[in-house]
Design a protein around this motif. Structure first.
Motif, PDB file in Angstrom:
ATOM      1  N   ASP A   1       0.812  -1.216   0.000  1.00 38.11           N
ATOM      2  CA  ASP A   1       0.000   0.000   0.000  1.00 38.11           C
ATOM      3  C   ASP A   1       0.849   1.273   0.000  1.00 38.11           C
ATOM      4  O   ASP A   1       0.362   2.335  -0.395  1.00 38.11           O
ATOM      5  CB  ASP A   1      -0.915   0.027   1.224  1.00 38.11           C
ATOM      6  N   MET A   2       2.094   1.174   0.458  1.00 43.32           N
ATOM      7  CA  MET A   2       2.975   2.347   0.492  1.00 43.32           C
ATOM      8  C   MET A   2       3.544   2.652  -0.895  1.00 43.32           C
ATOM      9  O   MET A   2       3.891   3.799  -1.189  1.00 43.32           O
ATOM     10  CB  MET A   2       4.132   2.093   1.465  1.00 43.32           C
ATOM     11  N   LYS A   3       3.621   1.664  -1.756  1.00 47.56           N
ATOM     12  CA  LYS A   3       4.319   1.808  -3.039  1.00 47.56           C
ATOM     13  C   LYS A   3       3.709   2.912  -3.892  1.00 47.56           C
ATOM     14  O   LYS A   3       2.510   2.940  -4.151  1.00 47.56           O
ATOM     15  CB  LYS A   3       4.290   0.484  -3.809  1.00 47.56           C
TER      16      LYS A   3
ATOM     17  N   GLY B   1      13.397  16.154   6.242  1.00 47.45           N
ATOM     18  CA  GLY B   1      14.697  16.158   5.570  1.00 47.45           C
ATOM     19  C   GLY B   1      15.774  15.440   6.337  1.00 47.45           C
ATOM     20  O   GLY B   1      16.620  16.046   6.983  1.00 47.45           O
ATOM     21  N   SER B   2      15.755  14.139   6.286  1.00 55.61           N
ATOM     22  CA  SER B   2      16.728  13.294   6.980  1.00 55.61           C
ATOM     23  C   SER B   2      17.177  12.192   6.029  1.00 55.61           C
ATOM     24  O   SER B   2      16.336  11.502   5.438  1.00 55.61           O
ATOM     25  CB  SER B   2      16.095  12.674   8.230  1.00 55.61           C
ATOM     26  N   THR B   3      18.473  12.027   5.891  1.00 52.95           N
ATOM     27  CA  THR B   3      18.987  10.968   5.014  1.00 52.95           C
ATOM     28  C   THR B   3      18.443   9.610   5.413  1.00 52.95           C
ATOM     29  O   THR B   3      18.066   8.784   4.561  1.00 52.95           O
ATOM     30  CB  THR B   3      20.526  10.943   5.061  1.00 52.95           C
ATOM     31  N   LEU B   4      18.376   9.368   6.709  1.00 57.34           N
ATOM     32  CA  LEU B   4      17.895   8.076   7.190  1.00 57.34           C
ATOM     33  C   LEU B   4      16.421   7.881   6.850  1.00 57.34           C
ATOM     34  O   LEU B   4      16.017   6.813   6.359  1.00 57.34           O
ATOM     35  CB  LEU B   4      18.120   7.965   8.695  1.00 57.34           C
ATOM     36  N   LEU B   5      15.582   8.891   7.086  1.00 56.02           N
ATOM     37  CA  LEU B   5      14.162   8.774   6.753  1.00 56.02           C
ATOM     38  C   LEU B   5      13.955   8.639   5.255  1.00 56.02           C
ATOM     39  O   LEU B   5      13.123   7.836   4.802  1.00 56.02           O
ATOM     40  CB  LEU B   5      13.385   9.985   7.279  1.00 56.02           C
ATOM     41  N   ASN B   6      14.702   9.409   4.471  1.00 55.80           N
ATOM     42  CA  ASN B   6      14.591   9.301   3.021  1.00 55.80           C
ATOM     43  C   ASN B   6      14.905   7.883   2.549  1.00 55.80           C
ATOM     44  O   ASN B   6      14.211   7.318   1.700  1.00 55.80           O
ATOM     45  CB  ASN B   6      15.550  10.280   2.343  1.00 55.80           C
ATOM     46  N   THR B   7      15.966   7.304   3.123  1.00 54.29           N
ATOM     47  CA  THR B   7      16.368   5.950   2.752  1.00 54.29           C
ATOM     48  C   THR B   7      15.296   4.935   3.120  1.00 54.29           C
ATOM     49  O   THR B   7      14.927   4.065   2.314  1.00 54.29           O
ATOM     50  CB  THR B   7      17.694   5.585   3.423  1.00 54.29           C
ATOM     51  N   ALA B   8      14.768   5.051   4.341  1.00 55.61           N
ATOM     52  CA  ALA B   8      13.758   4.093   4.802  1.00 55.61           C
ATOM     53  C   ALA B   8      12.496   4.170   3.946  1.00 55.61           C
ATOM     54  O   ALA B   8      11.971   3.139   3.492  1.00 55.61           O
ATOM     55  CB  ALA B   8      13.424   4.352   6.267  1.00 55.61           C
ATOM     56  N   TYR B   9      12.008   5.373   3.683  1.00 56.12           N
ATOM     57  CA  TYR B   9      10.788   5.490   2.895  1.00 56.12           C
ATOM     58  C   TYR B   9      11.004   5.041   1.456  1.00 56.12           C
ATOM     59  O   TYR B   9      10.084   4.513   0.800  1.00 56.12           O
ATOM     60  CB  TYR B   9      10.226   6.908   2.968  1.00 56.12           C
ATOM     61  N   GLY B  10      12.212   5.232   0.949  1.00 60.40           N
ATOM     62  CA  GLY B  10      12.528   4.687  -0.373  1.00 60.40           C
ATOM     63  C   GLY B  10      12.481   3.177  -0.377  1.00 60.40           C
ATOM     64  O   GLY B  10      11.962   2.551  -1.310  1.00 60.40           O
ATOM     65  N   MET B  11      13.010   2.559   0.665  1.00 57.89           N
ATOM     66  CA  MET B  11      12.969   1.100   0.774  1.00 57.89           C
ATOM     67  C   MET B  11      11.543   0.582   0.906  1.00 57.89           C
ATOM     68  O   MET B  11      11.245  -0.541   0.503  1.00 57.89           O
ATOM     69  CB  MET B  11      13.800   0.651   1.980  1.00 57.89           C
ATOM     70  N   TRP B  12      10.663   1.404   1.469  1.00 51.36           N
ATOM     71  CA  TRP B  12       9.261   1.007   1.614  1.00 51.36           C
ATOM     72  C   TRP B  12       8.438   1.271   0.352  1.00 51.36           C
ATOM     73  O   TRP B  12       7.239   0.994   0.324  1.00 51.36           O
ATOM     74  CB  TRP B  12       8.637   1.727   2.815  1.00 51.36           C
ATOM     75  N   GLY B  13       9.071   1.853  -0.658  1.00 56.45           N
ATOM     76  CA  GLY B  13       8.403   2.027  -1.941  1.00 56.45           C
ATOM     77  C   GLY B  13       7.721   3.359  -2.149  1.00 56.45           C
ATOM     78  O   GLY B  13       7.073   3.571  -3.177  1.00 56.45           O
ATOM     79  N   ALA B  14       7.851   4.285  -1.187  1.00 58.97           N
ATOM     80  CA  ALA B  14       7.216   5.592  -1.345  1.00 58.97           C
ATOM     81  C   ALA B  14       7.993   6.455  -2.335  1.00 58.97           C
ATOM     82  O   ALA B  14       9.212   6.341  -2.470  1.00 58.97           O
ATOM     83  CB  ALA B  14       7.145   6.305   0.004  1.00 58.97           C
ATOM     84  N   ASN B  15       7.278   7.319  -3.013  1.00 59.28           N
ATOM     85  CA  ASN B  15       7.877   8.338  -3.864  1.00 59.28           C
ATOM     86  C   ASN B  15       8.045   9.580  -2.986  1.00 59.28           C
ATOM     87  O   ASN B  15       7.230  10.491  -2.999  1.00 59.28           O
ATOM     88  CB  ASN B  15       6.967   8.616  -5.063  1.00 59.28           C
ATOM     89  N   TRP B  16       9.126   9.610  -2.206  1.00 54.74           N
ATOM     90  CA  TRP B  16       9.280  10.633  -1.177  1.00 54.74           C
ATOM     91  C   TRP B  16       9.925  11.906  -1.732  1.00 54.74           C
ATOM     92  O   TRP B  16      10.619  11.887  -2.748  1.00 54.74           O
ATOM     93  CB  TRP B  16      10.138  10.112  -0.017  1.00 54.74           C
ATOM     94  N   SER B  17       9.672  12.999  -1.039  1.00 53.86           N
ATOM     95  CA  SER B  17      10.354  14.256  -1.324  1.00 53.86           C
ATOM     96  C   SER B  17      10.407  15.066  -0.042  1.00 53.86           C
ATOM     97  O   SER B  17       9.664  14.796   0.908  1.00 53.86           O
ATOM     98  CB  SER B  17       9.646  15.041  -2.436  1.00 53.86           C
ATOM     99  N   ASN B  18      11.290  16.052  -0.001  1.00 51.07           N
ATOM    100  CA  ASN B  18      11.430  16.917   1.172  1.00 51.07           C
ATOM    101  C   ASN B  18      10.874  18.300   0.845  1.00 51.07           C
ATOM    102  O   ASN B  18      10.933  18.744  -0.300  1.00 51.07           O
ATOM    103  CB  ASN B  18      12.891  17.050   1.590  1.00 51.07           C
TER     104      ASN B  18
END
Length: 354
Positions: free
Chosen positions: A189-191, A199-216
């Motif tokens: 459902d996250m994909k 704006g955190s490198t760690l959060l960006n990485t995690a949400y990318g791994m979960w399939g989200a199209n993230w942005s800051n």
């Protein structure tokens, strides 16, 4: 994810049961009957020099972040016979709203006391991101055990390397994702969801791994971005999201333990070192108790927001243990990725995970 919250809510849960299983329990707040910590006892026969200290925090005046400063100030004032006064400057008024400058001010001594998130502190030392590793904590009880124990002491040493004295560790809380597209009940459902992520490198990485199209994006821009469809959703502790009226432009919230923020409550190191041993003891006791009180208030705030949002028609979803494990497995590489390990250090990762 083990069960860790018994919500006293009557919620309409929209779960995709066929794909993702049945509902699990969410993070648990402490019992409402838990007593508030008492102030340090006033020192008999001791006269303290009159002082006024400035306390800065990034949250607004009507939050438990500001309450922590007021609580601390009252305890110190009581214990010193009114000699010490603490002035609270919420929303980083002293630095025109700039959170990083709020921390820099207490390092430099232009501000005496501050309360800021580990995510903001990580711009001064990336090791402080360790607290926000995905699924590092599985309950509020786990948070307390680690932050009040060896792990908290270890991360506290990193804070104090910046010329600060750590008075206590408060709580910004678990960061819960919201969106206007669909309930997030499992990893699938996250994909593809367009999520604004802090704006955190760690959060960006995690949400990318979960399939989200993230942005800051700046927090001040997020409500409009959600309203116009620039973003499908965002992630934040519930009181923060509620303070920005996020429920007006979001239909779904997932209540989980995916990412956690703490608050470092600090005093300028030179100021602390200039105090008498007796006043240092008062300050340390008041700081620790004010931080504990703030954690309790923050967790109560979670429950109030969930009830408010549910009443307004927001669908609240809690992950099943199987769904939580999907997310945990998908982001497990954060603990071993060479770049992240170098950023956080293996020693700190180990002390939080052992």
């Amino acid at each position: 994810m083990k069960k860790f919250l018994a919500l006293s809510l009557t919620l309409v849960m929209a779960l995709s049961l066929a794909a993702c299983g049945q509902k699990a329990d969410a993070p648990a707040a402490p019992a409402a009957s838990a007593p508030a910590a008492s102030a340090p006892a006033a020192s008999s026969g001791t006269t303290f020099e009159k002082m006024t200290w400035k306390y800065a925090c990034s949250a607004t005046e009507n939050t438990c972040w500001a309450d922590m400063g007021r609580d601390f100030g009252q305890m110190v004032s009581d214990a010193t016979g009114g000699a010490v006064t603490v002035e609270v400057y919420a929303a980083d008024q002293l630095t025109a709203g700039n959170q990083s400058e709020g921390i820099q001010g207490v390092i430099d001594g232009t501000i005496d006391l501050s309360a800021h998130s580990n995510l903001i502190y990580s711009s001064f030392d990336s090791r402080l991101n360790v607290v926000s590793l995905p699924f590092l904590f599985d309950s509020f009880e786990d948070v307390d055990a680690k932050l009040d124990g060896e792990a908290g002491a270890a991360v506290g040493k990193v804070v104090e390397e910046k010329g600060l004295h750590l008075l206590g560790i408060g709580e910004n809380g678990f960061r819960h994702p919201t969106n206007s597209v669909r309930p997030i009940t499992c990893l699938a459902d996250m994909k593809g969801l367009k999520l604004r992520v802090a704006g955190s490198t760690l959060l960006n990485t995690a949400y990318g791994m979960w399939g989200a199209n993230w942005s800051n994006a700046n927090w001040s821009e997020v409500y409009t971005g959600l309203q116009t469809g620039t973003y499908d959703g965002q992630e934040n502790p519930l009181p923060t999201a509620d303070g920005a009226s996020i429920a007006e432009v979001q239909k779904y919230v997932t209540y989980w333990t995916g990412v956690y923020d703490c608050i470092f409550f600090t005093m300028n190191g030179d100021l602390y070192n200039s105090l008498s041993p007796e006043l240092q003891k008062i300050v340390d006791e008041a700081g620790a108790k004010a931080a504990q009180n703030q954690r309790k208030l923050q967790r109560e705030g979670d429950q109030e927001v969930l009830q408010k949002w549910a009443d307004a028609g927001v669908t609240v979803t809690e992950l099943t243990p199987e769904a939580a494990q999907e997310f945990k497995d998908a982001s497990a590489a954060c603990y071993t990725d060479p770049a992240i390990v170098e950023m956080l250090t293996q020693d700190l990762i180990d002390v939080f995970t052992k």
